[in-house]
Each structure stands twice: as structure tokens, then as C-alpha cells.
Design a protein around this motif. Structure first.
Motif, mmCIF file in Angstrom:
data_model
loop_
_atom_site.group_PDB
_atom_site.id
_atom_site.type_symbol
_atom_site.label_atom_id
_atom_site.label_comp_id
_atom_site.label_asym_id
_atom_site.label_seq_id
_atom_site.Cartn_x
_atom_site.Cartn_y
_atom_site.Cartn_z
ATOM 1 N N GLU A 180 9.793 12.412 -7.698
ATOM 2 C CA GLU A 180 10.050 11.193 -6.924
ATOM 3 C C GLU A 180 11.068 11.474 -5.809
ATOM 4 O O GLU A 180 12.064 12.171 -6.041
ATOM 5 C CB GLU A 180 10.596 10.093 -7.842
ATOM 6 N N ASP A 196 8.843 5.343 -3.991
ATOM 7 C CA ASP A 196 9.077 3.903 -4.086
ATOM 8 C C ASP A 196 10.500 3.506 -3.684
ATOM 9 O O ASP A 196 10.715 2.442 -3.091
ATOM 10 C CB ASP A 196 8.807 3.412 -5.518
ATOM 11 N N SER A 252 5.087 14.741 -2.902
ATOM 12 C CA SER A 252 4.065 15.570 -3.549
ATOM 13 C C SER A 252 4.435 17.045 -3.464
ATOM 14 O O SER A 252 4.269 17.805 -4.435
ATOM 15 C CB SER A 252 2.711 15.317 -2.882
ATOM 16 N N PRO A 302 3.933 7.473 4.823
ATOM 17 C CA PRO A 302 2.968 8.478 4.351
ATOM 18 C C PRO A 302 3.550 9.887 4.363
ATOM 19 O O PRO A 302 3.227 10.708 3.482
ATOM 20 C CB PRO A 302 1.804 8.337 5.342
ATOM 21 N N ARG A 361 0.812 -1.230 0.000
ATOM 22 C CA ARG A 361 0.000 0.000 0.000
ATOM 23 C C ARG A 361 0.837 1.268 0.000
ATOM 24 O O ARG A 361 0.316 2.360 -0.257
ATOM 25 C CB ARG A 361 -0.941 0.008 1.204
ATOM 26 N N HIS A 362 2.135 1.138 0.274
ATOM 27 C CA HIS A 362 2.991 2.328 0.311
ATOM 28 C C HIS A 362 3.682 2.608 -1.025
ATOM 29 O O HIS A 362 4.290 3.666 -1.191
ATOM 30 C CB HIS A 362 4.048 2.172 1.405
ATOM 31 N N TYR A 363 3.605 1.662 -1.960
ATOM 32 C CA TYR A 363 4.200 1.879 -3.282
ATOM 33 C C TYR A 363 3.251 2.697 -4.164
ATOM 34 O O TYR A 363 2.041 2.719 -3.957
ATOM 35 C CB TYR A 363 4.504 0.539 -3.962
ATOM 36 N N ALA A 372 5.509 10.273 1.279
ATOM 37 C CA ALA A 372 4.628 10.507 0.135
ATOM 38 C C ALA A 372 4.205 11.976 0.076
ATOM 39 O O ALA A 372 4.154 12.584 -1.005
ATOM 40 C CB ALA A 372 3.400 9.606 0.229
ATOM 41 N N THR A 373 3.930 12.563 1.237
ATOM 42 C CA THR A 373 3.553 13.975 1.299
ATOM 43 C C THR A 373 4.702 14.871 0.832
ATOM 44 O O THR A 373 4.501 15.841 0.089
ATOM 45 C CB THR A 373 3.153 14.346 2.738
ATOM 46 N N ASN A 411 3.367 6.014 -4.501
ATOM 47 C CA ASN A 411 3.036 7.313 -3.934
ATOM 48 C C ASN A 411 4.174 8.323 -4.078
ATOM 49 O O ASN A 411 4.254 9.295 -3.320
ATOM 50 C CB ASN A 411 2.685 7.164 -2.450
#
Length: 505
Positions: free
Chosen positions: A79, A24, A74, A67, A17-19, A70-71, A21
Motif C-alpha cells: 500500500e 487509498d 503495484s 493512476p 473509481r480510484h479506491y 496505483a502503478t 488500487n
């Protein structure tokens, strides 16, 4: 990613579930780091790092860190790379944790779990090593309120319920269910103060003959943290009828579990573990399973519901193995004459750990700590107002009879409850003993400074008060000053090394 067998029952970690975003590369690196830990855990049978700890790194640490990555990806609009993880990145993560709304202790635990994984990545050369600030969560331990020990009425209710259930188990036949195993484990914990994970991982040969006493056995358990083996002496009760009138002794409970569940154990993948059972419900029905923390928690809940045990406020009692352990250690503290060294030794850790995490000063501490012994000054002796009866030297002062005195065990062994001397009527202090008295005095002062803890101060401050206010004034000031300074500069050998007392007590 899979994990070795462990008491928590957690066998896999879901990184999927963490890939996807934007981070990686970081996700893969953390997965590789945990995979290395898991391999080392399997190769060493859990002695390097337990599978439960690895699972905690993922569930408690990376579940917040990935997470966040991932933030950040973004926010950067690209990446995330491994070289992005630097000191500033760590500071941003700490700031994010502080804004999460959780308690300070939860924030620190999440950071510490994440730090362990990042440190492993740093050791592998994947990221920089010097990315961690020093103590970003100061005094977080003070915000944690540990569970209280069971009050005496609560303890009695639990023990009576365990006795009733054990009587039913003894009268039964065939393999024990998971709920019956939970009762057996609780009974063992209540009588030994064993930690949860070592209890769940007890082996079938955990009982070994005592090397000296024929009527005793030793319980051998393994504590992963500190890589320590804990050995505890147990009295063996051979008469099975005695189990009906009282809570069975620990050795007999272990024998019962080993014998009744031999068949499920031999048919399972855990032939060496004590707590193995045949599942009777759910998706695992018919399978041979080991007792895990989750199943134990269900068993404890069923036990409490079955007996409707309430706390002091009339609410349903909250119970787990750690609360039983804390209660056990506080009872040891009381029964040992409030001796911290003996209590810590029987509890399997250091006095500092006992003070910080287990012991609570009883409300009657100040009332209980008063001088019960006798002060003999040279002046009184010379005037014949005190009959100089024979005494024996002790590490504190003197005793009228170390074999049969008020607090002596009266079993042929000399009394060693040295810190309870002040409350013993067999205790005697003369001018010649002040050196040893003040050697103890300065040791306790040092302990107070190093160990901290209001509970410890409340209990052991009274020994210092007794020495200062009840013993010292009865001797000449010059003699007191000389012996006090001598003990401070060159303490008596017995009190010279506080840590040595863990072995002596």
C-alpha cells in the motif's frame, strides 16, 4: 464529492473509481484537499478559488496522478503511504507525463493541476513541502499555438449572422431558449470582448447607470482569476427600432434577456443570474437551468450550422467566446491607433498579457508605421524656411491642435493617442522635444526586453526605427547625444513608469 454551482455545470467529482488500487490513503488525502477547497469556494462565493478550477484539478491533474500512484503501489508490492510522496516520487511522475505522448503543454497542465493539490496537502502537513523541481517543463508555453483571430470576412459573416438571429429574437415572444441565450451571449461577447466565465455568470444587475454620462451604462462583470471586477462603459440606444437595422447595443440585449426570462429565473435556484432558461429536452426537461459552458457550446454549434459559416479555407468555422474576445481586442488595437496601453486597459488586463495571448501584428504594420508629422530644426526656423505655427506640448513632442488635430476625437476632449503621434500629420518635433521623444524610445526598449513576443517587436520596433532613421538624423549629433543620454538616465515623468500608462491611456 460535490462542488458549488459553477459555469461549467460540473457538480460532482467521482473519487470512487480510484479506491481499491493500493493507494487509498493518497486518494483520501487528495479528496480531503479538494473538499477543503470546495468549502472555501462556497464560503467565499468563489472568490478564493472557482469551482471550475477545482474540477480542473481533478479532471486534468488527479486523473493522471492517482493512476500513477496505483502503478507505483503495484511496483512497490504494498500500500502506498503519504510519506512515499517525496521529490523522487514527483520526478517519477514528471517522467511518466513526459512518456505519455501528449503535447508538452498538456503535460505541463497536468503537472500544474496536480501540484496545486499536493501543495495544499503540504500546507496541511500531510506530506513534505519541498517536493517540486523548479520549472520541469521549460518553454512549454512556446509550444502552444493559440487560436487565431477571426479574419475580417469571417468576422463580418459572424456579425451578420448574429444580427439576423437577434432580429428574430427581438420579434419573438416569451422566454428565450438556451440556443437563443447562446446567441445573446455571443452578441455581448462580440461587442465587449468579455471572458467566457464572467459572461456566463453575469448578474441581472450587471448594468449600472454611468456615474457621469446619462446616455451610457457600465457593464460590471467579475473575473475570478486575480479577484478583479471589470467595469466597461456602454452606450445606451433608447430607440428600439434601431435594433432592427443593426446589431442591438449590449445594454438592450441584457435588458431583453432579463425581461423575457424573468419567470424561469424567479422559479429557479439562480434568481440573481442573467442567463437562466427552462430546459425543453433531455433528462432535465421542464427544469429551470443556468447556461453552462457545455450548453453554450451546443448553442454555438447550432448557430454555426444554422448559418453555414465557413472559414477562409471554406471549412466550417470554429468559434467560441475566447476567439471573439481575441478578435475584439485586435480590433481595439487597430482602432486605438495601435496603442498597447489603451487596448490592454479596455481589454481588462496588462499590456504583457495582451501581447503574449491576444494581439497579432497586422501584415501592414511596417508599411503603416512611417513618420507623417513635421520635423522643425532650429536652423530651418532661423532661416525662415518654416513658418513657426503655434503648437501644444504632448508627452511625445508637440501637436498643432490636440482638440481638432488629425487623430483628435473632436468631441471637446484632448487627443491621447500618444503612440499614434508618429502617423499623425498634426505631429511636430523640434530640438526641444528630443528629451520626451527619447524618453518614449527607452520605455519602448524596456518593454521589448521585458514583454517579449515577436508580434510586439514587429509593431513597436517601427517606432524606434522612425526615431533612429527619420527623426534623429535631422538634428545635430551633439544635441541628440545629450538628450538621448539624459532620457535614458532620467526619463520624462510621463514615461518613467510603463505600468502607469495603463491608467493614463
Amino acid at each position: 464529492m460535490s462542488l458549488p454551482e459553477n459555469a461549467s455545470g460540473c457538480r460532482s467529482l467521482d473519487f470512487a473509481r480510484h479506491y481499491g488500487n493500493g493507494c487509498d490513503v493518497v486518494v483520501y488525502a487528495t479528496q480531503r484537499a479538494l473538499d477543503r477547497m470546495a468549502k472555501a469556494c462556497a464560503d467565499s462565493s468563489g472568490k478564493t478559488l472557482s469551482a471550475m478550477t477545482i474540477a480542473n484539478y481533478f479532471n486534468n491533474g488527479l486523473s493522471a496522478f492517482l493512476p500513477f500512484c496505483a502503478t507505483m503501489a503495484s511496483a512497490l508490492g504494498r500500500e502506498l503511504r503519504l510519506d512515499d510522496i517525496d521529490r523522487q516520487f514527483t520526478d517519477h511522475f514528471i517522467a511518466q507525463l513526459r512518456q505519455s505522448g501528449g503535447s508538452l503543454s498538456t503535460q505541463k497542465n497536468r503537472y500544474t493541476s496536480t501540484k496545486s493539490v499536493l501543495a495544499e496537502m503540504g500546507q496541511s502537513g500531510w506530506i513534505a513541502k519541498d517536493i517540486f523541481p523548479r520549472n520541469p517543463f521549460p518553454n512549454s508555453n512556446r509550444s502552444v499555438k493559440g487560436q487565431a483571430t477571426l479574419s475580417e470576412p469571417e468576422r463580418r459573416s459572424v456579425m451578420q449572422a448574429l444580427k439576423a438571429d437577434m432580429q428574430a429574437i427581438i420579434k419573438g415572444r416569451g422566454p428565450l431558449t438556451s440556443q437563443e441565450l447562446a446567441v445573446c451571449l455571443l452578441s455581448i461577447a462580440a461587442r465587449t470582448g468579455i471572458n467566457p466565465t464572467p459572461a456566463l455568470e453575469l448578474l441581472t444587475d450587471c448594468l449600472q447607470p454611468h456615474p457621469i454620462k446619462a446616455d451610457r451604462y457600465v457593464l460590471v462583470s467579475f473575473k475570478r482569476r486575480g479577484n478583479a471586477t471589470h467595469i466597461q462603459s456602454l452606450r445606451r440606444v433608447a430607440d428600439i427600432e434601431s435594433m432592427v437595422s443593426a446589431l442591438p447595443d449590449v445594454a438592450r440585449i441584457i435588458d431583453l434577456v432579463r425581461e423575457r426570462n424573468a419567470t424561469p429565473r424567479q422559479a429557479s435556484n439562480y434568481p440573481e443570474l442573467l442567463f437562466v432558461y427552462k430546459s425543453r429536452r433531455g433528462t432535465s426537461a421542464g427544469e429551470m437551468c443556468r447556461l453552462t459552458q457545455r450548453i453554450l457550446a451546443h448553442g454555438i454549434k447550432a448557430f454555426l450550422n444554422r448559418h453555414q459559416i465557413a472559414d477562409a479555407d471554406g471549412e466550417p468555422l470554429k468559434l467560441n467566446v475566447m476567439r471573439l474576445r481575441k478578435t475584439f481586442e485586435n480590433r481595439l488595437f487597430t482602432l486605438s491607433g495601435q496603442d498597447p496601453f489603451l487596448t490592454a486597459r479596455l481589454g481588462g488586463h496588462t499590456p504583457k498579457v495582451s501581447d503574449n495571448h491576444y494581439l497579432e501584428a497586422p501584415e501592414s504594420a511596417e508599411k503603416d508605421w512611417r513618420l507623417m508629422g513635421e520635423i522643425r530644426t532650429e536652423e530651418l526656423l532661423n532661416h525662415g524656411k518654416v513658418v513657426s505655427l503655434p503648437t501644444q506640448n504632448t508627452p511625445v513632442a508637440r501637436c498643432r491642435d490636440t482638440l481638432n488635430g488629425e487623430r483628435a476625437p473632436k468631441n471637446g476632449e484632448h487627443c491621447q493617442k500618444f503612440l499614434a503621434c508618429f502617423r499623425c500629420r498634426s505631429f511636430v518635433v523640434t530640438g526641444d522635444d528630443l528629451y520626451r521623444v527619447f524618453s518614449l524610445y527607452w520605455t519602448l526598449v524596456q518593454m521589448r526586453q521585458e514583454m517579449g513576443g515577436s508580434a510586439w517587436k514587429r509593431v513597436y520596433g517601427h517606432i524606434i526605427r522612425i526615431i533612429d532613421l527619420e527623426i534623429t538624423p535631422q538634428f545635430e549629433a551633439e544635441l541628440v547625444g545629450i538628450q538621448r543620454q539624459r532620457a535614458k538616465v532620467d526619463p520624462h515623468p510621463f514615461w518613467r513608469d510603463p505600468e502607469r500608462l495603463e491608467d493614463i491611456a
